[in-house]
Design a protein around this motif. Structure first.
Motif, short mmCIF file in Angstrom:
data_model
loop_
_atom_site.label_atom_id
_atom_site.label_comp_id
_atom_site.label_asym_id
_atom_site.label_seq_id
_atom_site.Cartn_x
_atom_site.Cartn_y
_atom_site.Cartn_z
N ASP A 705 3.56 30.80 -10.20
CA ASP A 705 4.80 31.53 -10.42
C ASP A 705 5.99 30.59 -10.57
N MET A 706 5.70 29.34 -10.93
CA MET A 706 6.77 28.36 -11.05
C MET A 706 7.13 28.13 -12.51
N VAL A 707 8.38 27.73 -12.74
CA VAL A 707 8.84 27.36 -14.09
C VAL A 707 7.95 26.24 -14.62
N ALA A 708 7.72 26.24 -15.93
CA ALA A 708 6.74 25.33 -16.52
C ALA A 708 7.02 23.87 -16.19
N LEU A 709 8.28 23.44 -16.27
CA LEU A 709 8.60 22.04 -15.98
C LEU A 709 8.29 21.71 -14.52
N ASP A 710 8.57 22.64 -13.62
CA ASP A 710 8.28 22.43 -12.21
C ASP A 710 6.77 22.32 -11.98
N ARG A 711 6.04 23.18 -12.65
CA ARG A 711 4.58 23.14 -12.52
C ARG A 711 4.04 21.82 -13.05
N TRP A 712 4.66 21.33 -14.11
CA TRP A 712 4.22 20.06 -14.70
C TRP A 712 4.50 18.89 -13.76
N ILE A 713 5.68 18.85 -13.12
CA ILE A 713 5.98 17.72 -12.25
C ILE A 713 5.06 17.73 -11.03
N VAL A 714 4.66 18.92 -10.57
CA VAL A 714 3.68 18.98 -9.49
C VAL A 714 2.34 18.44 -9.98
N HIS A 715 2.01 18.75 -11.22
CA HIS A 715 0.79 18.19 -11.84
C HIS A 715 0.86 16.66 -11.86
N ARG A 716 2.01 16.13 -12.25
CA ARG A 716 2.17 14.67 -12.29
C ARG A 716 2.06 14.08 -10.87
N ALA A 717 2.62 14.78 -9.90
CA ALA A 717 2.52 14.32 -8.51
C ALA A 717 1.08 14.35 -8.03
N ALA A 718 0.33 15.38 -8.45
CA ALA A 718 -1.08 15.46 -8.07
C ALA A 718 -1.87 14.30 -8.66
N GLU A 719 -1.58 13.98 -9.92
CA GLU A 719 -2.24 12.83 -10.53
C GLU A 719 -1.90 11.55 -9.78
N GLN A 721 -0.92 11.26 -6.67
CA GLN A 721 -1.52 11.24 -5.33
C GLN A 721 -2.97 10.79 -5.40
N ASP A 722 -3.69 11.26 -6.40
CA ASP A 722 -5.08 10.81 -6.57
C ASP A 722 -5.14 9.30 -6.81
N ARG A 723 -4.21 8.82 -7.62
CA ARG A 723 -4.17 7.39 -7.91
C ARG A 723 -3.81 6.59 -6.66
N ILE A 724 -2.82 7.09 -5.91
CA ILE A 724 -2.39 6.38 -4.71
C ILE A 724 -3.50 6.38 -3.66
N ALA A 725 -4.14 7.52 -3.45
CA ALA A 725 -5.21 7.59 -2.46
C ALA A 725 -6.35 6.64 -2.84
N SER A 726 -6.66 6.59 -4.12
CA SER A 726 -7.71 5.69 -4.60
C SER A 726 -7.31 4.23 -4.41
N ALA A 727 -6.05 3.92 -4.70
CA ALA A 727 -5.58 2.54 -4.55
C ALA A 727 -5.58 2.12 -3.08
N TYR A 728 -5.16 3.02 -2.19
CA TYR A 728 -5.24 2.71 -0.76
C TYR A 728 -6.69 2.44 -0.35
N GLU A 729 -7.60 3.22 -0.88
CA GLU A 729 -9.01 3.05 -0.54
C GLU A 729 -9.52 1.69 -1.02
N ARG A 730 -8.98 1.21 -2.15
CA ARG A 730 -9.38 -0.10 -2.70
C ARG A 730 -8.53 -1.22 -2.14
N TYR A 731 -7.58 -0.90 -1.26
CA TYR A 731 -6.65 -1.87 -0.69
C TYR A 731 -5.77 -2.51 -1.76
N ASP A 732 -5.49 -1.75 -2.82
CA ASP A 732 -4.64 -2.25 -3.90
C ASP A 732 -3.23 -1.73 -3.68
N PHE A 733 -2.53 -2.34 -2.74
CA PHE A 733 -1.21 -1.86 -2.35
C PHE A 733 -0.16 -2.13 -3.42
N ALA A 734 -0.32 -3.20 -4.16
CA ALA A 734 0.64 -3.52 -5.22
C ALA A 734 0.64 -2.43 -6.28
#
Length: 958
Positions: A705-719, A721-734
């Motif tokens: 029920d969110m405006v399309a741009l808002d839904r998209w930025i949440v999509h970008r944040a989800a992407e 978060q997956d990248r950040i969680a994966s990088a933390y798991e690989r110890y790639d802090f940079a």
């Protein structure tokens, strides 16, 4: 107030508001946060919250040495560990962290000796050990304070200390296990030897007194002068000698000289030296810091430098012994060589010095020479019959004290003596006989690499460990593959005694050694290591005592820390610890150190490596890549950085740097890091400020029920978060810092936050369009605070406390470290009205619009993009694609009206722009043709009138 006052509508705008400050003021706020953490017992709270999680992760702390203030390398190491532990908490693991300290050893002894003198002067051995214990405790308190100030969370009130009685007892039990498994052997190593006693002496039996000795500089000529000169970028003519001079106060050790040692990182110079006896030219290699003094001793007034090189570049070059011409003298690289005195080069006799012995083992000298060549001196200080003559002068049967004068004359006659004088210096003497002693190779205790297949099994285990970076595997494999037996005995006071008895005649250890050692350990657990020294052989062996000798040596401190997997991990299951650990994380030098000793003890005790993963980080260097040193003035002290910029800036630098290589740090680099920090902080503040008045339990819009741009930025944040969680798991802090910084600057800063200001500020407070934007920002803020929590420890805590107190799921947890990755993000569904690909196209079109407007702005035709009207020429397919949201494109472009013009002959969308002729609305600042349409609000556009007095506008897309 008049109707024409533009400020009269300011109060109708929903402007951002937050108590989260723009300026971090970290040096002031961080200590306040730290005090609260300590008052709350944060680590204990974390353990209570996460201790029952199904998944666990144990990072085992390699203990720093309890001596001196922490330096930047300590900060790097502890913060990297903290990043791992906190990221594992975020990922849903139970991740305990028990810090530790290495407490025994020579550096602490030296500090105590400086204050109280050597054992036997003012203190006996037991009193001396107590002073060492007190000193180590003081150092631990100082280091602990600084580690906590870095924001590192752990069980600081219950660390492990290798000097704790229980730990000392467990060290003994660990050794007992190794003895049981057949890995212990005896061998020979230099120790203090008294001719009058006819035996080795423990440190407790040594006292220091003045002694007069020869101090001589001896030239070792190069076998290949041209090869040596080339290292320095120089060349020499035929007949020119190139020599490496050594300085020694023990000429009698020269018959046992088998190598020259240089410091790997010392700067050496090739200089013009003294003439040879026949008047020939002779070049000398000297440590640059000592060249002036050395040449002055040789009678050379001016230093003429022909080239420079590091010590490591000289490794394996061959020199010639000064009076055994047939003996090749290799150049070795050793960390024990300093530029404090002499020439910066040390003649190496493995049979007559601890450092010489160690480096001799490293380079295999002890395998290439006979025992008589390594140690040509008998128990009475007389050269053995097999000792070769020195340039025709017989040494066999000569006492070494008499040999000193003779050898000086021999070296002078051969033309290799550069300088000689008598020196009075402090020298070790036997406390019984008051006579000088020497270092002489005698039996020592070793963990054998071959006996019971320790080398084979350790090499096998290396392949089962995950090494980060991968090259760590080959490095430690090569070290284990080629290393000699491990000498675990030391002739000192401050350490854990080797509680063994060996037979006086056969030298064999007592057959019940492991059992006896455990009996001793039970006493040590309550009384400390002194319990062993208080025991007599009769106490443990009874009638057998007369046949056995009690060992007084202590264990190598690397054994102390090397068995921490047994003494800590295996002993503290109640604290969430277990073995093998999931991760060991230390500097790259620990392949030779703690990683190495832990692997050998783990395999020797249990047959397996004590760790599943090993992560290695590089050393800190300055901005130009130079090694840090106080003399160069390029050191960076973590305490100063924290006091000036805050611990979070230092933590951010550590996280942003590629730790796999050398880590460059300087004031300039930290300043740039501070700029990145401000960007992150400003993003956090903007998110928080626009959540003013937002209650997630009632205002949070469902994703669908969110405006399309808002839904998209949440999509970008989800992407992300997956990248950040994966990088933390690989110890790639940079990668995390880079991705986060990019998200703040691009996705949020220059796009989303900019576009949504209009909706947030101008639409009715509870309208769908405004609550949708707030919902997106809330979801991002909840995720964002977790993303930064492992890195920006204090800032994340601060941000967490400014988020809505009640979440969509209920009251907020007291600390972000009790939380896990936010689960309120989601990718765009495949059937979304605007897909991720659609947004990619729209953002590319937005860039195209910006590129079109930039020349107009530069020419002064327009100021802001709002002053431009946009025309989009599009073919049929693009017209159909743009049609549903064409009326809202002006909000995405932050421009004036946008018109889509049909042009069937065009392939790609073309952008045209003209300056607007419309009137500016004083409330939303947009240029609209309907400004003044409402007589009651002549300065407002129709949209603002609707948002103020009507039902409010409807926003679907942007």
């Amino acid at each position: 107030m008049t109707a024409q006052d533009p400020n009269q509508y300011k109060a109708t705008l929903h402007l951002p508001a937050t108590e989260f400050p723009m300026r971090g003021d970290l040096p002031k706020r961080e200590p306040e946060t730290l005090a609260r953490w300590e008052s709350d017992g944060l680590y204990a709270q974390i353990r209570e919250k996460v201790g029952k999680r199904e998944r666990s992760f144990v990072l085992h702390d390699g203990p720093p040495y309890a001596n001196g203030a922490i330096h930047i390398g300590h900060a790097v190491n502890k913060v990297l560990k903290d990043l791992v532990v906190k990221s594992k908490l975020m990922a849903g693991f139970d991740a305990p962290y028990v810090p530790g300290w290495d407490c025994h050893g020579l550096p602490i002894e030296h500090q105590v000796e400086k204050k109280f003198g050597k054992v036997g002067e003012k203190l006996d051995a037991s009193e001396f050990r107590q002073k060492c214990r007190e000193y180590a405790s003081e150092q631990i308190d100082l280091q602990r304070r600084d580690f906590k100030r870095l924001g590192v969370i752990g069980d600081w009130e219950n660390p492990y200390r290798t000097m704790d009685f229980r730990y000392e007892a467990d060290i003994m039990r660990s050794l007992a296990k190794i003895v049981e498994r057949g890995h212990l052997v005896r061998g020979a190593k230099p120790v203090h030897w008294c001719f009058d006693c006819g035996s080795a002496l423990a440190e407790a039996e040594i006292e220091y007194a003045d002694k007069q000795s020869w101090a001589i500089d001896v030239a070792y000529d190069a076998r290949d002068p041209q090869a040596l000169a080339r290292v320095f970028g120089a060349s020499v003519e035929d007949g020119v000698r190139v020599a490496m001079p050594i300085w020694t106060t023990t000429p009698w050790t020269l018959p046992a000289s088998l190598a020259i040692s240089v410091g790997p990182e010392l700067d050496y110079v090739l200089v013009e030296g003294s003439r040879t006896p026949d008047g020939g030219r002779r070049l000398l290699v000297l440590a640059e810091a000592l060249a002036g003094k050395a040449l002055s001793r040789y009678g050379v007034e001016d230093v003429t430098v022909l080239g420079r090189a590091l010590g490591r570049d000289l490794e394996n070059l061959l020199m010639q012994h000064p009076f055994y011409a047939e003996r090749d003298i290799p150049v070795l690289v050793g960390d024990h060589v300093s530029a404090e005195d002499g020439t910066g080069m040390v003649h190496t006799a493995p049979g007559h010095g601890p450092d010489d012995y160690t480096i001799g083992l490293k380079y295999g000298l002890t395998d290439r020479y006979t025992a008589a060549q390594i140690n040509p001196v008998d128990a009475k200080g007389v050269y053995l019959p097999t000792t070769p003559p020195a340039d025709g002068v017989v040494l066999a049967g000569l006492h070494l004290w008499k040999a000193n004068d003779i050898l000086v004359d021999v070296i002078r006659a051969s033309g290799h003596l550069l300088a000689a004088h008598k020196l009075t210096h402090s020298y070790p003497h036997c406390w019984r006989h008051k006579t000088p002693v020497i270092f002489r190779a005698t039996p020592q205790w070793f963990i054998s690499m071959e006996q019971a297949n320790l080398r084979r099994d350790a090499l096998s285990e290396i392949g089962k460990v995950a090494w980060v970076p991968e090259w760590g595997e080959a490095r430690i494999y090569n070290m284990i593959e080629g290393r000699p037996d491990w000498t675990i005995s030391r002739q000192r006071y401050w350490g854990v005694p080797i509680a063994l008895f060996f037979h006086r005649e056969t030298g064999e250890v007592h057959p019940r050694s492991a059992e006896l050692m455990r009996q001793v350990a039970a006493k040590v657990e309550t009384a400390g290591a002194d319990a062993w020294y208080a025991m007599t052989a009769e106490d443990l062996l009874g009638d057998e005592a007369a046949q056995y000798e009690k060992v007084t040596d202590i264990l190598d401190v690397w054994f102390d820390s090397g068995v921490s997997h047994e003494c800590v991990l295996a002993q503290r299951p109640q604290d969430g610890l277990y073995k093998p650990a999931d991760l060991y994380l230390e500097g790259s030098d620990q392949h030779r150190g703690w990683f190495h000793s832990s692997l050998l003890t783990g395999v020797a005790m249990d047959g397996v490596a004590p760790y599943r993963q090993v992560l290695t980080h590089g050393f800190t260097v300055d901005e130009q890549g130079k090694k840090m040193s106080k003399s160069l003035g390029n050191t960076v002290e973590p305490q100063k950085v924290i006091n000036a910029m805050g611990a979070d800036v230092l933590r951010l630098w550590i996280a942003s740097t590629d730790y796999r290589n050398e880590m460059s740090v300087s004031d300039n680099i930290l300043k740039r890091t501070s700029d990145v920090y401000r960007r992150v902080r400003n993003t956090a503040r903007f998110l928080l400020a626009n959540l003013n008045g937002f209650e997630p339990a009632t205002h949070l819009r469902p994703l669908e029920d969110m405006v399309a741009l808002d839904r998209w930025i949440v999509h970008r944040a989800a992407e992300l978060q997956d990248r950040i969680a994966s990088a933390y798991e690989r110890y790639d802090f940079a990668e995390i810092v880079q991705a986060l910084s990019n998200f703040c600057s691009v996705d949020l800063g220059s796009l989303y936050l900019d576009v949504t200001k209009d909706r947030l500020y101008t639409m009715p407070e509870d309208s769908r369009g405004r609550r949708s934007a707030q919902s997106a920002m809330y979801r991002i803020a909840e995720a964002f605070v977790r993303w930064i929590a492992p890195i920006l420890a204090f800032t994340a805590d601060e941000m967490w406390r400014h988020l809505p107190a009640v979440t969509e799921k209920g009251p907020r947890e007291d600390n972000v470290l009790f939380a896990t990755w936010y689960d309120g993000l989601a990718l765009l569904p495949e059937d979304a009205p605007l897909s991720a690909e659609d947004f990619d196209r729209l953002l590319a079109l937005r860039e195209q619009v910006s590129a079109t407007l930039e020349p107009m702005r530069a020419a002064g035709e327009i100021g802001a993009a709002l002053e431009a009207e946009i025309s989009l020429k599009a073919g049929v397919a693009d017209q159909n694609w743009l049609a549903p949201f064409a009326d809202e494109l002006r909000f995405l472009f932050i421009s004036g009206d946008v018109e889509v013009i049909a042009d069937d002959g065009i392939k790609d969308v073309a952008v045209l722009a003209t300056p607007t002729t419309k009137t500016k609305c004083v409330r939303c600042w947009q240029y609209r043709g309907d400004v003044g349409i409402d007589a009651a609000h002549p300065q407002l556009c129709g949209r603002c009138v609707t948002n103020l007095a009507g039902e409010g506008e409807h926003r679907e897309w942007f």
